[in-house]
Each structure stands twice: as structure tokens, then as C-alpha cells.
Design a protein around this motif. Structure first.
Motif, PDB file in Angstrom:
ATOM      1  N   GLU A  51       0.834  -1.211   0.000  1.00 56.31           N
ATOM      2  CA  GLU A  51       0.000   0.000   0.000  1.00 56.31           C
ATOM      3  C   GLU A  51       0.867   1.259   0.000  1.00 56.31           C
ATOM      4  O   GLU A  51       0.555   2.239  -0.682  1.00 56.31           O
ATOM      5  N   LEU A  52       1.975   1.191   0.750  1.00 58.66           N
ATOM      6  CA  LEU A  52       2.911   2.324   0.755  1.00 58.66           C
ATOM      7  C   LEU A  52       3.479   2.549  -0.649  1.00 58.66           C
ATOM      8  O   LEU A  52       3.554   3.686  -1.130  1.00 58.66           O
ATOM      9  N   ALA A  53       3.850   1.460  -1.312  1.00 59.33           N
ATOM     10  CA  ALA A  53       4.400   1.580  -2.669  1.00 59.33           C
ATOM     11  C   ALA A  53       3.375   2.244  -3.593  1.00 59.33           C
ATOM     12  O   ALA A  53       3.716   3.133  -4.388  1.00 59.33           O
ATOM     13  N   ALA A  54       2.121   1.824  -3.474  1.00 57.91           N
ATOM     14  CA  ALA A  54       1.072   2.413  -4.330  1.00 57.91           C
ATOM     15  C   ALA A  54       0.916   3.898  -4.010  1.00 57.91           C
ATOM     16  O   ALA A  54       0.812   4.738  -4.916  1.00 57.91           O
ATOM     17  N   GLU A  55       0.943   4.219  -2.723  1.00 58.71           N
ATOM     18  CA  GLU A  55       0.761   5.604  -2.295  1.00 58.71           C
ATOM     19  C   GLU A  55       1.893   6.483  -2.802  1.00 58.71           C
ATOM     20  O   GLU A  55       1.682   7.645  -3.170  1.00 58.71           O
ATOM     21  N   LEU A  56       3.106   5.917  -2.854  1.00 63.09           N
ATOM     22  CA  LEU A  56       4.279   6.714  -3.234  1.00 63.09           C
ATOM     23  C   LEU A  56       4.516   6.733  -4.742  1.00 63.09           C
ATOM     24  O   LEU A  56       5.536   7.238  -5.197  1.00 63.09           O
ATOM     25  N   ALA A  86      -8.987  -1.954  -1.617  1.00 63.74           N
ATOM     26  CA  ALA A  86      -9.562  -0.723  -1.083  1.00 63.74           C
ATOM     27  C   ALA A  86      -8.525   0.370  -0.839  1.00 63.74           C
ATOM     28  O   ALA A  86      -8.860   1.547  -0.786  1.00 63.74           O
ATOM     29  N   LYS A  87      -7.254  -0.025  -0.654  1.00 66.97           N
ATOM     30  CA  LYS A  87      -6.280   0.960  -0.169  1.00 66.97           C
ATOM     31  C   LYS A  87      -5.138   1.220  -1.137  1.00 66.97           C
ATOM     32  O   LYS A  87      -4.035   1.554  -0.704  1.00 66.97           O
ATOM     33  N   THR A  88      -5.361   1.033  -2.412  1.00 67.13           N
ATOM     34  CA  THR A  88      -4.244   1.221  -3.342  1.00 67.13           C
ATOM     35  C   THR A  88      -4.532   2.279  -4.407  1.00 67.13           C
ATOM     36  O   THR A  88      -3.853   2.334  -5.434  1.00 67.13           O
ATOM     37  N   GLY A  89      -5.522   3.142  -4.144  1.00 64.09           N
ATOM     38  CA  GLY A  89      -5.770   4.272  -5.043  1.00 64.09           C
ATOM     39  C   GLY A  89      -6.011   3.851  -6.475  1.00 64.09           C
ATOM     40  O   GLY A  89      -6.874   3.022  -6.745  1.00 64.09           O
ATOM     41  N   ASP A  90      -5.212   4.430  -7.367  1.00 58.28           N
ATOM     42  CA  ASP A  90      -5.371   4.128  -8.791  1.00 58.28           C
ATOM     43  C   ASP A  90      -4.412   3.049  -9.272  1.00 58.28           C
ATOM     44  O   ASP A  90      -4.349   2.753 -10.463  1.00 58.28           O
ATOM     45  N   ALA A  91      -3.621   2.516  -8.356  1.00 52.59           N
ATOM     46  CA  ALA A  91      -2.591   1.560  -8.784  1.00 52.59           C
ATOM     47  C   ALA A  91      -3.229   0.285  -9.315  1.00 52.59           C
ATOM     48  O   ALA A  91      -4.290  -0.143  -8.861  1.00 52.59           O
ATOM     49  N   LYS A  92      -2.554  -0.323 -10.268  1.00 51.53           N
ATOM     50  CA  LYS A  92      -2.981  -1.631 -10.763  1.00 51.53           C
ATOM     51  C   LYS A  92      -2.743  -2.681  -9.681  1.00 51.53           C
ATOM     52  O   LYS A  92      -1.798  -2.551  -8.883  1.00 51.53           O
ATOM     53  N   ILE A  93      -3.558  -3.706  -9.704  1.00 47.43           N
ATOM     54  CA  ILE A  93      -3.330  -4.854  -8.826  1.00 47.43           C
ATOM     55  C   ILE A  93      -3.106  -6.057  -9.728  1.00 47.43           C
ATOM     56  O   ILE A  93      -3.989  -6.432 -10.509  1.00 47.43           O
ATOM     57  N   ALA A  94      -1.905  -6.594  -9.644  1.00 48.21           N
ATOM     58  CA  ALA A  94      -1.543  -7.670 -10.577  1.00 48.21           C
ATOM     59  C   ALA A  94      -1.385  -8.980  -9.814  1.00 48.21           C
ATOM     60  O   ALA A  94      -0.599  -9.054  -8.864  1.00 48.21           O
ATOM     61  N   ILE A  95      -2.141  -9.969 -10.208  1.00 46.73           N
ATOM     62  CA  ILE A  95      -2.010 -11.317  -9.640  1.00 46.73           C
ATOM     63  C   ILE A  95      -1.119 -12.109 -10.594  1.00 46.73           C
ATOM     64  O   ILE A  95      -1.553 -12.537 -11.657  1.00 46.73           O
ATOM     65  N   LEU A  96       0.143 -12.280 -10.202  1.00 52.41           N
ATOM     66  CA  LEU A  96       1.140 -12.830 -11.143  1.00 52.41           C
ATOM     67  C   LEU A  96       1.817 -14.066 -10.571  1.00 52.41           C
ATOM     68  O   LEU A  96       2.931 -14.010 -10.072  1.00 52.41           O
ATOM     69  N   GLY A  97       1.238 -15.143 -10.692  1.00 50.75           N
ATOM     70  CA  GLY A  97      -0.107 -15.303 -11.246  1.00 50.75           C
ATOM     71  C   GLY A  97      -0.889 -16.244 -10.362  1.00 50.75           C
ATOM     72  O   GLY A  97      -0.488 -16.619  -9.282  1.00 50.75           O
ATOM     73  N   ASN A  98      -1.996 -16.630 -10.929  1.00 51.89           N
ATOM     74  CA  ASN A  98      -2.808 -17.704 -10.359  1.00 51.89           C
ATOM     75  C   ASN A  98      -2.621 -18.936 -11.251  1.00 51.89           C
ATOM     76  O   ASN A  98      -2.534 -18.805 -12.476  1.00 51.89           O
ATOM     77  N   ALA A  99      -2.571 -20.102 -10.626  1.00 47.89           N
ATOM     78  CA  ALA A  99      -2.411 -21.341 -11.397  1.00 47.89           C
ATOM     79  C   ALA A  99      -3.798 -21.917 -11.678  1.00 47.89           C
ATOM     80  O   ALA A  99      -4.307 -22.733 -10.914  1.00 47.89           O
TER      81      ALA A  99
END
Lengths: 398, 261
Positions: A51-56, A86-99
Motif C-alpha cells: 500500500e505504501l508503494a502504491a501511495e508513493l 480498497a487501499k491502493t488508489g489508482d494503482a494496478k493490482i496484478a495477480i502474477l499469477g494464479n495457477a
């Protein structure tokens, strides 16, 4: 370039006396080594770090899937992606990956990914992986059908996301009378699909196919092989499929650590990165690493011939030298990554700011320094900073 | 002396590599997970009494890899086709390990062309709490050691310099075995329900020191297959036909002469 923060969420609190009795932290290390109270703290701390990374200002945050091990505590990355929504603003959320193909019922993942995509208003990136060899033991999936199930699960999921239901899916491994996914994904036609891999020709050819053009993500390894595989993707696109791959189809992931000076960065990162590469990763037996059928016969033959196992015993200097990791002052790391981009032209870079036992204070400092001193310069890099792909040069370098 | 001939037999478009030697009543040997180690002394001895056939299963060894072969059901049905196509009657079917499992799967479907059944260190059923050793988890070299009591057999195998073709076959066999027996591990949860359909004289042969499929399975199969006879071979591991060829051959021929002549 888009820069992401990738987290493995390792069990950094591992009691190192495990090594007296167990050769590896995968599959057979008893879960009595996992303390749920510490797990509670780690999960929340790791989520805070992303979340900090997304915020920064990182463009996205990334999670992945591994089962029954201390290397990565995310048997379900969907749970972590949901917690991040909920807490990552506009950042993408990447699931890398799901099997997807490890599941008897990949539809559940199609539904869950669509839910996250709707909740986040289209911030999801879906990664599709086959899982590592050990996971065919832990999940009871047959490795001899790994590739078939992977591609069939993919077809099922994409159809579930894009076709009006209900329809019957009539596959070999998956057969469902009623496919009618509620909700549909927010992004149309569906969330971007990425293919993370340690470097597999089959995966590269599949991802690069003109029907897919999925982003190929090379996971961390020596930069010489990173470059080889990323160029292989461009080469396959050019020679096998007759189109020029865009740099948006190319991604790379590397652990990165920044401190005030080069030496300080090395000193601070050393025990933690060496713990990751020498304790969490290695000593997976050949049998667990390459169950029969998981790879092509030719690849298996090569591995058996070299009696390959992940052996450990790596030093931070060696890993820096081979370009597995990027460590140093902000200037150094910025220069390294800029140079890597100049050679390989990836439009997506995943930095792993926490690794092994790296504690909360250093992880946080690292994320802050990366975000303020390194990431802005990387984000400014574009196609004109890349030397460009020369099929002939790539062939000559082989 | 009855040496073997090797040929390819076409069964509905699938070419099977077949070793065949001797004369007498037909006998079909069904190999286990690691394939056929050539025309071994036990085969040579059996061929003095029988017309012995030792095929590589489809996807193993030098046989074809048909697209339709996905599981043990397919393989069992294929062997019923093979018996029909070769028009074999009164066959003594002998199966080792995975081949024993296959022999049972064939026999529960039809015993019409079968005269007797011999199961050696057979997989195929599960006794709860007594899993078959996980051959996929073990280091391949350790597995070779576990298979034999007499380690000179293991030494000979491990010191063998494999040809390119032998290495390829080893990998093919591993993948083929995973295909058939990865999940659940080397058994069919439904097989036990139908073992009463085995209506030919059945002989269960086990090495007393089998570390792959524990000898408790010999007793269990002896119990659940009606009228089955159990023979334990002393000082033998998972492959008694290789480790103790003469006691093995005596047991096989003795049983057939008295129970299935």
C-alpha cells in the motif's frame, strides 16, 4: 515504463534450525514451523508495504501464488489482491499469477478475478501460470496434463469473461454444462493477461501468439538469460508469427534494494537476500522441481543430464554481478535499471523491495527511496531509450 | 533355448513394440513403471514352457504414443483389443507393479481370453494408511536402490552408461507412468469393488522385502480375489522376477501346472 512493486510475502521468521532436519522449505517442511501470531503480523506488514508503494507512486502492486512452503505465503493471491483493493488508489493490482490449471474448477478463479476487477473499477491484471513443480505434489494435479490443463483453463476463463452465458464448456479436462459468470469483469473485453515464467519456450510461443499477445514476464534470473528470453519473445513474434512485438508485451521482475551508498545497500541487504536465495529457494529436489510431464521431454533431458537442483551458496556480490538483483545507491540502481531497459526494452518492470528476512524498517526505507529516487526516472523511459530489437543481432548473441 | 524376436504389432493403428519367444500356451507379461529391461533370464526360462509375449505398453519404451491414451481405463481397453486382434485364447497374464494393476483392470472387464492371472508386487488398490511408496517424489537413484535387496543389481543399473535412446525412453516411461498413476497415486479407488469379476486362477507373488509396495498388499489381494494363492519370494524386493529368477519361474510354472493346466 510502468513500474510495479512485487511481493512474495515470505515467512521471514523461519526458525533456521529447520535445516538440521529438512533439506528444503517446500512441500514437506511441517507447518508447525508457521506461527499464526507471527503470520498475522507479517501479512499485515506486507500489505502495508504494498500500500505504501502504491501511495508513493508505483504504478501497481503484485502478488502471486505458491503452496505449502515458507518461500511465499500466498496460496491464494486472490485473498491478498482483495485486501489491497480498497487501499491502493489508482494503482494496478496484478495477480502474477494464479495457477488456473491446478484447479479442478477454474471457474471459481474467473469469478473471483471478475469480482476484483469490478470492485477496483478495472485495476486488475490477471497472470496465468502453471505453478512450480512442487505444486503438482501439493495440489494433486497431474503434471503429465499440466500444459493441456493450463491452456484449456485459459480458454474456459476467457470465454467465461467474454461470451454471453449460459453456455456449455466442452473440454477434455474441464466440462461444465452451465458457464454464466456473474459478475462480468469491469475491463472489456477482459483484464489484461500476463504470462510469468522462468523462461520456457512453450510459454513464450503461447503468450506471443497473435490471438493472445499476452505480456511475457521473465521472473528473476541472471540478466543474460533475462535478455535471451525477452528477445526470444520478440523473435518468436517476428519469425513465427510475422508481427513486431510491442514493448508493452515485455516485462521483467527483479529484487531491488537501495540505500544511501552502494556499500551501505550491500551491507543492509546481504543477510536477507542471501537468506532468500540460499535458504528459501534452493535444495528443491530434482523430482519435486520437474515432475514428469511438467516440461517437454527435451527440457527434462537437459535437466537430468546436468543433475540440476537449485543449490544455494550464492553471495550478494555474485548476484549483483550476474544481474539477478539490483542493489546500490539510488544513482547506481537507477543506472543499472536504465541500462537493462536500454538493452531489453521491457515496458513493465517489477521491483521486489522486500525479500527473505528483510525487516520492516529496511523494507519501508527501501520502498521510499525507490519511489522517490529511482522510480520517477524509470517511468520517464520509453521506446526511444531502447536500442530496439534486431532479429539478426539476437540470433548472433545466441 | 528360446531367444526372443522383436517386432512392431499394429493394433488399430497403434504400433506396439513386442518381444516374443518360446512356444506353448500363450503368456503375456505386462511391465511396470520403469518399462522392460530387455529379455531377462526369467523371460528366457518362461519361454521354455510358454509362448511368451512382452510388449512395451503404448507411450512406453518403443511403442507409439496414441492420442487417445489418457488413463488406465484406456490402457486396459486397449489390451482387450490387443487380445482380440492377435486372437489369443487361454492367455496366462502376468503383471508386475503398474502392470499388475493393468492386469487386474483387464481381468475385471473380461476374462474370456484369460486362463490365469499372476500379480507381482502389484499396484492398483490402496490399503488406508499403507500408501505405495511415492516413486515420483523419490530421487531416481534412491528409487533404484529401494527396488532391490541385493544392491549389486542397483549398482549395475546405476553404473550403466545409457545410450541417447535409453535416456529418452527413461523419460518417456516416467511421463507415461505419471499420466496413468499420478492422481490418485498408482491405484484406482473403484477397482476393489469389481475384483470379484476376476474368475480365473490368480497367483499373487511378492518379494518378502518389497519396499515399494509393501507385502501387506500380497495378503490383501490374496484375500479379496477369490481363491487367490499367495507366494512370498525370500530375499527379494519389488522385482522378484529380476532378483530371484529361478524361484520366480518355479512359482509361476508350478502354479499354472497345478491350478490352471
Amino acid at each position: 515504463m510502468k513500474v510495479f512493486a512485487f511481493h512474495l510475502m515470505p515467512y521471514g521468521a523461519l526458525d533456521m534450525s529447520f535445516a538440521e532436519e529438512y533439506s528444503s522449505v517446500w512441500l514437506k517442511l511441517p507447518n508447525s514451523y508457521f506461527d499464526p501470531k507471527i503470520g498475522h503480523e507479517l501479512y499485515n506488514r506486507y500489505l502495508d508495504e504494498l500500500e505504501l508503494a502504491a501511495e508513493l507512486g508505483f504504478d501497481g502492486v503484485c502478488v502471486n501464488e505458491h503452496h505449502q512452503n515458507a518461500y511465499g505465503l500466498m496460496p491464494s493471491p486472490v485473498v491478498m489482491a482483495s485486501a489491497l483493493a480498497a487501499k491502493t488508489g489508482d494503482a494496478k493490482i496484478a495477480i502474477l499469477g494464479n495457477a488456473f490449471g491446478l484447479r479442478e474448477h477454474p471457474q471459481t478463479l474467473a469469478e473471483e478475478h471478475a469480482m476484483i476487477d469490478c470492485i477496483t473499477g478495472g485495476r486488475l491484471i490477471t497472470g496465468m501460470v502453471r505453478g512450480v513443480g512442487c505444486e503438482y505434489f501439493s495440489m494433486g494435479a497431474n503434471p503429465a496434463f499440466s500444459l493441456e490443463r493450463h491452456t484449456e483453463a485459459h480458454d474456459l476463463v476467457v470465454r467465461a469473461w467474454t461470451e454471453a452465458g449460459p453456455f456449455a464448456f466442452e473440454g477434455k479436462h474441464y466440462h461444465f454444462e452451465y458457464v454464466n459468470t456473474w459478475p462480468r469483469p469491469y475491463q472489456q473485453p477482459h483484464p489484461p493477461i500476463w504470462c510469468p515464467s522462468q523462461g520456457s519456450t512453450e510459454t513464450i510461443q503461447w503468450a506471443a501468439h497473435p490471438d493472445r499477445k499476452y505480456t511475457y514476464l521473465q521472473t528473476y534470473s541472471a540478466f543474460a538469460s533475462v535478455l535471451r528470453y525477452l528477445n526470444m519473445y520478440r523473435d518468436v513474434a517476428h519469425n513465427m508469427y510475422g508481427y513486431e512485438a510491442s514493448s508493452e508485451q515485455i516485462a521483467w521482475c527483479t529484487p531491488a534494494y537501495v540505500a544511501e551508498t552502494d556499500q551501505q545497500a550491500i551491507d543492509e541487504a546481504r543477510p536477507h537476500i542471501e537468506m532468500m536465495f540460499n535458504t528459501l529457494l534452493p535444495k528443491i529436489s530434482q523430482s519435486m522441481f520437474v515432475p514428469p510431464g511438467y516440461m517437454s521431454a527435451a527440457s527434462m533431458k537437459q535437466i537430468f543430464a546436468h543433475k540440476a537442483t537449485l543449490r544455494g551458496g550464492q553471495t550478494i556480490e555474485d548476484m549483483i554481478e550476474r544481474g539477478v538483483i539490483a542493489v546500490g545507491s539510488p544513482d547506481t540502481v537507477r543506472d543499472i535499471l536504465t541500462e537493462r531497459h536500454r538493452q531489453a526494452g521491457f515496458d513493465h518492470l517489477l521491483l521486489m523491495p522486500q525479500f527473505g528476512t528483510l525487516p520492516a524498517d529496511l523494507s519501508e526505507k527501501n520502498i521510499c527511496l525507490l519511489a522517490t529516487e529511482v522510480v520517477p526516472a524509470l517511468k520517464a523511459l520509453g521506446e526511444s531509450d531502447y536500442i530496439g530489437f534486431e532479429p539478426a543481432a539476437a540470433a548472433a548473441a545466441e | 533355448m528360446a531367444d526372443c524376436t522383436e517386432s512392431k504389432i499394429d493394433i488399430r493403428g497403434c504400433k506396439v513394440h513386442m518381444r516374443r519367444g518360446g512356444s506353448g500356451e500363450p503368456a503375456l507379461f505386462l511391465h511396470g513403471a520403469s518399462g522392460v529391461a530387455g529379455w531377462i533370464p526369467a523371460f528366457q526360462s518362461l519361454a521354455e514352457t510358454y509362448d511368451l509375449m512382452v510388449p512395451d505398453h503404448p507411450t512406453y519404451g518403443r511403442s507409439d504414443e496414441p492420442e487417445w491414451l489418457d488413463n488406465m481405463d484406456d490402457l486396459a481397453m486397449f489390451y482387450l483389443d490387443l487380445l482380440d486382434e492377435m486372437d489369443l485364447d487361454g492367455v496366462h497374464v502376468i503383471g508386475n507393479s503398474l502392470g499388475g494393476w493393468l492386469a487386474m483392470e483387464i481381468a475385471v472387464r473380461s476374462c474370456i481370453r484369460i486362463k490365469s492371472l499372476t500379480l507381482i508386487g502389484s499396484a492398483g488398490i490402496r490399503i488406508k494408511g499403507k500408501p505405495i511408496t511415492d516413486i515420483f517424489m523419490m530421487d531416481p537413484d534412491d528409487l533404484v536402490r529401494e527396488i532391490f535387496v541385493d544392491q549389486t543389481f542397483a549398482d549395475n543399473i546405476l553404473n550403466m552408461k545409457l545410450t541417447e535412446e535409453q535416456t529418452d525412453i527413461q523419460i518417456r516411461n516416467r511421463v507415461a507412468t505419471a499420466r496413468l498413476g499420478w492422481q490418485p497415486r498408482l491405484f484406482n479407488p473403484n477397482l476393489r469393488k469389481w475384483l470379484h469379476r476376476i474368475i480365473v486362477p490368480t497367483h499373487v507373488i511378492w518379494g518378502d522385502s518389497d519396499k515399494i509396495v509393501d507385502p501387506v498388499y500380497a495378503a490383501e489381494l490374496g484375500k479379496v480375489i477369490a481363491g487367490a494363492q499367495v507366494t512370498i519370494i525370500e530375499q527379494a524386493g519389488h522385482l522378484p522376477h529380476i532378483e530371484k529368477p529361478q524361484p520366480f519361474v518355479d512359482a509361476v510354472t508350478g502354479f499354472i501346472q497345478t491350478k490352471a493346466a
